[in-house]
Structures are given as C-alpha cells and as structure tokens.
Design a protein around this motif. Structure first.
Motif, mmCIF file in Angstrom:
data_model
loop_
_atom_site.group_PDB
_atom_site.id
_atom_site.type_symbol
_atom_site.label_atom_id
_atom_site.label_comp_id
_atom_site.label_asym_id
_atom_site.label_seq_id
_atom_site.Cartn_x
_atom_site.Cartn_y
_atom_site.Cartn_z
ATOM 1 N N SER A 6 0.826 -1.200 0.000
ATOM 2 C CA SER A 6 0.000 0.000 0.000
ATOM 3 C C SER A 6 0.863 1.255 0.000
ATOM 4 O O SER A 6 0.545 2.243 -0.669
ATOM 5 N N LEU A 10 1.127 4.279 -2.705
ATOM 6 C CA LEU A 10 1.077 5.668 -2.274
ATOM 7 C C LEU A 10 2.216 6.472 -2.880
ATOM 8 O O LEU A 10 2.020 7.601 -3.360
ATOM 9 N N ASP A 59 -14.608 0.422 -5.263
ATOM 10 C CA ASP A 59 -13.599 0.004 -4.294
ATOM 11 C C ASP A 59 -13.748 -1.507 -4.145
ATOM 12 O O ASP A 59 -14.613 -1.997 -3.424
ATOM 13 N N GLU A 62 -13.657 -3.098 -0.643
ATOM 14 C CA GLU A 62 -14.864 -2.896 0.145
ATOM 15 C C GLU A 62 -15.875 -4.014 -0.097
ATOM 16 O O GLU A 62 -16.575 -4.455 0.826
ATOM 17 N N GLN A 69 -9.668 -2.093 6.496
ATOM 18 C CA GLN A 69 -9.361 -0.687 6.303
ATOM 19 C C GLN A 69 -7.888 -0.487 5.953
ATOM 20 O O GLN A 69 -7.023 -1.259 6.371
ATOM 21 N N THR A 70 -7.617 0.543 5.187
ATOM 22 C CA THR A 70 -6.246 0.926 4.884
ATOM 23 C C THR A 70 -5.525 1.297 6.172
ATOM 24 O O THR A 70 -6.122 1.919 7.057
ATOM 25 N N PRO A 72 -3.908 3.242 9.000
ATOM 26 C CA PRO A 72 -4.207 4.654 9.290
ATOM 27 C C PRO A 72 -3.136 5.636 8.812
ATOM 28 O O PRO A 72 -3.467 6.716 8.312
ATOM 29 N N ALA A 75 -3.462 5.930 5.085
ATOM 30 C CA ALA A 75 -4.720 6.609 4.751
ATOM 31 C C ALA A 75 -4.601 8.109 4.942
ATOM 32 O O ALA A 75 -5.124 8.896 4.142
ATOM 33 N N VAL A 78 -2.402 9.601 2.074
ATOM 34 C CA VAL A 78 -3.018 9.647 0.748
ATOM 35 C C VAL A 78 -3.965 10.830 0.622
ATOM 36 O O VAL A 78 -4.112 11.413 -0.454
ATOM 37 N N GLU A 79 -4.586 11.235 1.725
ATOM 38 C CA GLU A 79 -5.467 12.405 1.665
ATOM 39 C C GLU A 79 -4.677 13.661 1.360
ATOM 40 O O GLU A 79 -5.173 14.570 0.683
ATOM 41 N N ARG A 95 -7.760 5.881 -3.538
ATOM 42 C CA ARG A 95 -7.935 5.266 -2.221
ATOM 43 C C ARG A 95 -8.157 3.762 -2.360
ATOM 44 O O ARG A 95 -7.626 2.962 -1.579
ATOM 45 N N ARG A 99 -6.058 0.640 -0.782
ATOM 46 C CA ARG A 99 -6.747 -0.315 0.091
ATOM 47 C C ARG A 99 -6.628 -1.736 -0.457
ATOM 48 O O ARG A 99 -6.439 -2.692 0.297
#
Length: 259
Positions: A6, A10, A59, A62, A69-70, A72, A75, A78-79, A95, A99
C-alpha cells in the motif's frame, strides 16, 4: 505483492504530476488503452462481487472484505496527496488502489482468476494524470465512451502493460496498423507489423524493427505498386501491442510481467 504494498502504491501516486498536460497528450493512445483495460477489469470484478451498481469506479476491497481498512498512517498520507484533485471518482480509485494493495498483503485467498483491478489505471495516471467525467471520459487528449458492465466485461483484454510497449503505441496522428502475413505467419504471429500515420495532412509509413523502434518503410507503397509478395491485414492496437511485446521479449531475452 509483499508487505507495505500500500505504501508503494502511495509513493507512485505521490510521484504523479497531475497537471502535466504535455504528458497526457504525448501518451494519449496508451492512456486510452489503459483506461479501457481498467474499465474491463473493473467490470469483471463488479460482476464477480455482485457490485454492478458501483461500476466503474468501485472500491473492490470494500466488496471483498467490508471490514478491512487501509493502515491509518497510509490513509492519512493519501489524503494529502489527493488534496485539490478532481473528480471525486478519481480520488475514490486512488484510495481503492491503496486499500486493495493493503488487503492483498494480508489475504492469500483472493480470487486468482481475476486480474489486478487497478494496475492499468495507475499506469494511466503515471502517463499524464487523471481525467474528467462528463458524458464521456475525457483523458485530456482522447474521449472514451463508458459503456456498461457487460460491454466492458466482454471487451478484448489489453494485457501488454510494459512501459516500452506503451511508449511504442504513442504517436501523433491517425494510425492504422497492419500485420505482414504469409504461409506459416498467421495474423496472430505475423512476419512483422507496419503502421500508417496521417498527421496534419502528411502520411508516414513505419515498420517496427529489431531495433525495437518504428522506422520508415516503403512496404505499403511497394505493395500498392505490386512489388511485394508478402500480404498484409489490418489489425488492432491491441494486436500490434502483443507483437511489439513478443519481439521485445525475444530480443531482450526476458518477457515482461503482466499484472
């Protein structure tokens, strides 16, 4: 994939110049092929997961494991990378790609008969940024009709994702590809391929050579004059890509991996 996949995704996203319009134009052909391949793969996954209503920018993780969940820290980072980007669906796919990479690190029971859903899209982003979504997908150089799940799931696969192959498909103008065929050299395994490019009123005939590049050729002109015994048939970009990748593998001695 191995651990920290992941984070590698990123870092790929972090390295993208999302505003590089020149790259988008230069790679218009390969970006269109990559987007179409993403739409095909997303359709396969949507159908397998019963998530047709979420196609095309779904996703997958999901729907495979809603509880997962990715990590933290990833996550949050990435934002920061996605801040200011549009449209919303582009952010969703970024995202989702992260994930999905994280999920593959910890699950070894995921379907093995379906291709990686996001690799073509990541490659497309790396070759000139994102897209705009209106009536069509606008890749800043080419327009693509979305279609639907069934039409995309049944589309011809584009599995040649090596950068050198993608580069060889990018050129200015309207391009038509031909395979040189004869006894023992059918369409799917031709003697060679040539292309005709028409750009700003000028015609360019080129052959893909053992130097692994396009070079000028008189083949098509000579054929029209009756001087060539080797026949040819019109082929698709995907067929041309398969030939380019097979020749590259033979000359360089190792085939390229296809995610």
């Amino acid at each position: 994939m191995t651990e920290n996949s992941s984070r590698r995704v990123l870092e790929r996203l972090r390295a993208i110049d999302w505003a590089d319009d020149f790259a988008a134009s230069d790679h218009a052909n390969s970006r269109a092929l990559l987007m179409r391949e993403y739409l095909r793969r997303a359709a396969l996954w949507a159908r397998a997961c019963g998530a047709e209503q979420s196609w095309p920018f779904l996703d997958v993780a999901e729907h495979v494991d809603a509880e997962f969940q990715t990590p933290p820290d990833v996550a949050a980072e990435v934002e920061e990378v996605l801040a200011g980007l549009a449209p919303t669906s582009l952010k969703r796919t970024c995202r989702a790609a992260i994930r999905w990479a994280a999920l593959r690190d910890v699950r070894d029971d995921l379907p093995a008969d379906l291709p990686d859903p996001y690799e073509p899209l990541l490659l497309m982003y790396e070759r000139g940024g994102g897209y705009f979504l209106e009536e069509y997908l606008d890749l800043n150089g080419v327009m693509i009709r979305l279609g639907n799940v069934e039409s995309n799931a049944s589309a011809t696969s584009f599995v040649t994702l090596a950068p050198a192959t993608l580069d060889a498909l990018d050129a200015e103008g309207q391009i038509t590809y031909y395979a040189k065929v004869s006894e023992g050299y059918p369409r799917h395994k031709p003697r060679g391929i040539v292309r005709r490019r028409i750009d700003e009123g000028q015609t360019y005939d080129e052959a893909f050579t053992r130097r692994l590049r396009w070079e000028p050729t008189e083949y098509l002109n000579l054929y029209d004059l009756g001087h060539n015994e080797v026949d040819h048939v019109k082929i698709t970009e995907i067929e041309a890509a398969a030939f380019i990748e097979s020749v590259t593998a033979k000359i360089l001695g190792s085939p390229s991996a296809t995610p």
